[in-house]
Design a protein around this motif. Structure first.
Motif, short mmCIF file in Angstrom:
data_model
loop_
_atom_site.label_atom_id
_atom_site.label_comp_id
_atom_site.label_asym_id
_atom_site.label_seq_id
_atom_site.Cartn_x
_atom_site.Cartn_y
_atom_site.Cartn_z
N GLU A 86 -5.91 -22.91 -9.88
CA GLU A 86 -5.66 -24.18 -10.59
C GLU A 86 -4.32 -24.14 -11.35
OE1 GLU A 86 -7.88 -21.36 -12.91
OE2 GLU A 86 -8.35 -22.20 -10.95
N GLU A 87 -3.85 -22.94 -11.68
CA GLU A 87 -2.57 -22.82 -12.40
C GLU A 87 -1.42 -22.40 -11.49
OE1 GLU A 87 -2.46 -21.11 -16.34
OE2 GLU A 87 -4.64 -20.89 -16.29
N ASP A 88 -1.74 -22.11 -10.23
CA ASP A 88 -0.74 -21.61 -9.28
C ASP A 88 0.00 -20.42 -9.90
OD1 ASP A 88 0.83 -21.35 -7.07
OD2 ASP A 88 2.26 -22.91 -7.64
N ALA A 89 -0.77 -19.41 -10.33
CA ALA A 89 -0.17 -18.24 -10.99
C ALA A 89 -1.08 -17.03 -10.78
CB ALA A 89 -0.03 -18.52 -12.48
N TYR A 90 -0.52 -15.84 -11.03
CA TYR A 90 -1.32 -14.60 -11.01
C TYR A 90 -1.47 -14.10 -12.44
CZ TYR A 90 -1.13 -13.91 -5.94
OH TYR A 90 -1.29 -14.03 -4.59
N LEU A 91 -2.64 -13.53 -12.75
CA LEU A 91 -2.87 -12.94 -14.07
C LEU A 91 -2.83 -11.42 -13.90
CD1 LEU A 91 -3.73 -13.59 -17.04
CD2 LEU A 91 -6.09 -13.20 -16.27
N CYS A 92 -2.01 -10.73 -14.71
CA CYS A 92 -1.89 -9.28 -14.55
C CYS A 92 -2.85 -8.56 -15.50
CB CYS A 92 -0.46 -8.83 -14.79
SG CYS A 92 0.02 -8.88 -16.51
N ARG A 109 3.24 -0.07 -17.26
CA ARG A 109 4.55 -0.16 -16.60
C ARG A 109 4.72 0.87 -15.48
NH1 ARG A 109 10.53 0.52 -19.44
NH2 ARG A 109 11.49 1.37 -17.59
N SER A 110 4.28 2.14 -15.71
CA SER A 110 4.53 3.19 -14.70
C SER A 110 3.82 2.86 -13.38
CB SER A 110 4.08 4.55 -15.22
OG SER A 110 2.70 4.49 -15.51
N GLN A 111 2.64 2.19 -13.42
CA GLN A 111 1.94 1.87 -12.17
C GLN A 111 2.39 0.53 -11.58
OE1 GLN A 111 0.27 2.59 -15.21
NE2 GLN A 111 -1.86 3.04 -14.73
N CYS A 112 2.88 -0.36 -12.46
CA CYS A 112 3.07 -1.74 -12.02
C CYS A 112 4.54 -2.14 -11.85
CB CYS A 112 2.39 -2.66 -13.04
SG CYS A 112 2.42 -4.38 -12.58
N ALA A 113 5.36 -1.74 -12.80
CA ALA A 113 6.78 -2.13 -12.72
C ALA A 113 7.63 -0.96 -13.22
CB ALA A 113 7.03 -3.39 -13.53
N PRO A 114 7.73 0.14 -12.47
CA PRO A 114 8.38 1.35 -12.98
C PRO A 114 9.81 1.12 -13.44
CG PRO A 114 7.31 1.77 -10.86
CD PRO A 114 7.22 0.30 -11.11
N SER A 115 10.51 0.15 -12.86
CA SER A 115 11.90 -0.06 -13.24
C SER A 115 12.02 -0.78 -14.58
CB SER A 115 12.61 -0.88 -12.16
OG SER A 115 12.03 -2.17 -12.13
N GLY A 116 10.93 -1.41 -15.04
CA GLY A 116 10.99 -2.16 -16.29
C GLY A 116 11.43 -3.60 -16.07
N ILE A 117 11.93 -3.90 -14.88
CA ILE A 117 12.31 -5.29 -14.59
C ILE A 117 11.02 -6.08 -14.38
CG2 ILE A 117 13.54 -6.78 -12.94
CD1 ILE A 117 15.24 -4.29 -12.27
N GLU A 118 11.06 -7.38 -14.71
CA GLU A 118 9.85 -8.20 -14.61
C GLU A 118 9.23 -8.06 -13.22
OE1 GLU A 118 12.95 -10.14 -15.39
OE2 GLU A 118 12.58 -9.00 -17.21
N ARG A 119 7.95 -7.83 -13.21
CA ARG A 119 7.23 -7.62 -11.95
C ARG A 119 7.20 -8.93 -11.14
NH1 ARG A 119 3.22 -4.56 -8.99
NH2 ARG A 119 3.55 -5.60 -6.98
N GLN A 122 0.80 -1.23 0.00
CA GLN A 122 0.00 0.00 0.00
C GLN A 122 0.83 1.28 0.00
OE1 GLN A 122 0.09 -2.33 2.42
NE2 GLN A 122 -1.96 -2.77 3.22
N HIS A 123 2.05 1.22 0.55
CA HIS A 123 2.74 2.49 0.83
C HIS A 123 3.65 2.97 -0.29
CE1 HIS A 123 1.06 1.96 4.69
NE2 HIS A 123 1.69 0.82 4.87
N THR A 124 3.86 2.15 -1.32
CA THR A 124 4.83 2.54 -2.34
C THR A 124 4.16 3.22 -3.52
OG1 THR A 124 4.59 0.39 -3.36
CG2 THR A 124 6.36 0.62 -1.77
N GLY A 125 2.84 3.17 -3.62
CA GLY A 125 2.16 3.74 -4.76
C GLY A 125 2.14 2.79 -5.96
N VAL A 126 2.90 1.73 -5.90
CA VAL A 126 2.94 0.73 -6.99
C VAL A 126 1.76 -0.23 -6.77
CG1 VAL A 126 4.32 -1.13 -8.01
CG2 VAL A 126 5.43 0.95 -7.19
N TRP A 127 1.21 -0.74 -7.84
CA TRP A 127 0.07 -1.66 -7.73
C TRP A 127 0.37 -2.81 -6.77
CZ3 TRP A 127 -1.85 -2.65 -13.47
CH2 TRP A 127 -2.56 -1.51 -13.89
N GLY A 128 -0.60 -3.08 -5.93
CA GLY A 128 -0.48 -4.21 -5.01
C GLY A 128 -1.12 -5.46 -5.59
N ARG A 129 -1.25 -6.48 -4.74
CA ARG A 129 -1.77 -7.76 -5.22
C ARG A 129 -3.23 -7.67 -5.69
NH1 ARG A 129 0.40 -10.94 -1.33
NH2 ARG A 129 -1.28 -10.22 -0.02
N GLU A 130 -3.94 -6.63 -5.19
CA GLU A 130 -5.36 -6.52 -5.55
C GLU A 130 -5.55 -6.25 -7.05
OE1 GLU A 130 -3.71 -4.60 -3.52
OE2 GLU A 130 -3.84 -2.55 -4.24
#
Ligand code: SF4
Length: 431
Positions: free
Chosen positions: A269-275, A308-318, A254-262
């Motif tokens: 069933e796939e043991d994965a998250y969909l972005c 990218r700006s909201q989710c992975a600002p550095s460009g490295i894989e989220r 919550q505190h970084t401004g970057v998208w959280g898990r929500e």
């Protein structure tokens, strides 16, 4: 004598010995006649050293039994929390640990060190270093930030640790971890003293174990605040089959401004998250130390992503982390959101904070009377035993029993003290 001191909040043992010789009620209670000399205060410290902590723990356990006899204790929710106790030592008594470990310097070594540490400053240098032990960063310290409790130790009470909190101030401190249970949370069933810097979450299992051992009751529910809401604690409670009413603030981003898990969809069933861009973050590592699983977006997927700006600002894989206990955490949050959960949270606040308030205001737990964790543990057991005894007596007298309060108190305490004396004799004879 000790019990009188704790019941009436007389924190000085010298004053307690003086009061005992002057107060007729105290003389009557302890069986001293008008003309009999009463014990010196030094008797108390000798007794503490000779009895050992087991006797005081037994005394505390007997106070719990007394509450059971008074109808105050039955199996029900257990409320757990902690409070800081200011140590009887000043922050200024802290010195570097290596200085304490070293033998005193010879005169030559002292003079040499004095010159080395106080070299005259050249004009290019800034202001001279602050003299004496400081809580700022030390010269030669390998860490960037000061870690007072790792680097410094009090010469007055080496076991007390430095705590700096807005509501507590900056003091050397111990911590009391307490469980309350029974009718309106009136009975204190566990009390563990640790150094002030000990994290609360590490003591949950210990406090519950002490509750079970001393009260001989199970733990159908645990109610605690968010400090206890860690993955390992949820897992421990789940394995023990205990429903947790513990909120959590430690998961999410919550505190970084970057998208959280929500912002991600969990695909069990796939043991994965969909972005949001339709990429799947797959299981990447199982982190044993933090008890979390790491999920990562495919290589190169985040560089050209419109989010990218909201989710992975550095460009490295989220990457996302999922606690091993996340399902349990979510179940606990659902439980707390219901009417029963809300009631438990309100009860926790009232019962626990009321107990700590009374212990500090009336029974001298605001500050330690002694130095060293072992002695502080004895102080804590005697404080909570005195509180249990008072509540049991109040319950018995207010409950319409015919006995006069003084007579009843005398009878109950005689039984308690007899038990204490027999435990003490066993302990001394063992020694
Ligand atoms: S930045 Fe990466 S993880 Fe985030 S939405 Fe885009 S592709 Fe998905």
């Amino acid at each position: 004598m000790l019990l009188i001191g704790y019941l009436y909040g007389i924190t000085s043992e010298r004053r307690l010995a003086r009061e005992l010789s002057l107060n007729l009620g105290y003389r009557w209670f302890l069986g001293y006649d008008f003309d009999q000399p009463t014990p010196d205060h030094s008797v108390l410290s000798k007794a503490r050293a000779r009895f050992g902590p087991e006797v005081f723990e037994t005394f505390f356990r007997r106070s719990i039994d007394l509450c059971r006899e008074a109808g105050l204790l039955e199996e029900g929710p257990v409320y757990v929390d902690s409070t800081l106790i200011q140590a009887s030592a000043a922050v200024d008594s802290m010195v570097r640990k290596e200085d304490r470990a070293q033998p005193p310097l010879s005169i030559e070594e002292y003079v040499q060190r004095l010159y080395t540490e106080n070299e005259p400053a050249t004009e290019d240098e800034g202001p001279p270093p602050r003299p004496g032990p400081s809580l700022r960063r030390h010269r030669g310290s390998p860490s960037r930030y000061p870690r007072p409790n790792q680097e410094l130790q009090s010469t007055t009470d080496p076991e007390a640790t430095l705590v700096n909190r807005p509501e507590f101030g900056r003091h050397l401190a111990y911590k009391a971890h307490v469980a309350v249970a029974g009718r309106r949370g009136q009975v204190i069933t566990a009390a563990v003293a640790t150094t002030g810097a000990t994290a609360d979450e590490h003591l949950l299992a210990e406090v519950l174990w002490q509750h079970r051992r001393l009260s001989r009751l199970g733990v159908p529910e645990v109610v605690a605040d968010a400090k206890y809401g860690t993955g390992p604690n949820y897992l421990y409670l789940d394995q023990a089959g205990i429903p947790a009413f513990i909120p959590t603030t430690r998961f999410g981003n919550q505190h970084t401004g970057v998208w959280g898990r929500e912002h991600f969809t969990w695909l069990p069933e796939e043991d994965a998250y969909l972005c949001a861009a339709g990429q799947k973050l797959r299981r990447y590592a199982n982190l044993q130390r933090t008890q979390r699983v790491q999920y990562r977006a495919p290589k190169g997927a985040c560089v050209a992503c419109p989010f990218r700006s909201q989710c992975a600002p550095s460009g490295i894989e989220r990457a996302l982390h999922r606690s091993w206990a996340l399902d349990l955490v979510e179940a606990a949050q659902d439980r707390i959101a219901g009417p029963k959960g809300k009631r438990r949270m309100t009860e926790r606040k009232t019962y626990i904070e009321g107990t700590f308030g009374l212990a500090k205001e009336l029974h001298g737990l605001r500050r330690t009377r002694f130095r060293g964790r072992r002695r502080v543990q004895i102080q804590l057991w005697l404080t909570v035993a005195a509180m249990n005894i008072k509540r049991a007596v109040r319950r018995m007298t207010v409950g319409g029993r015919p006995a006069a309060p003084a007579l009843l108190l005398s009878r109950l305490l005689t039984a308690l003290v007899k038990g204490l004396v027999s435990s003490a004799s066993t302990s001394v004879s063992k020694a």
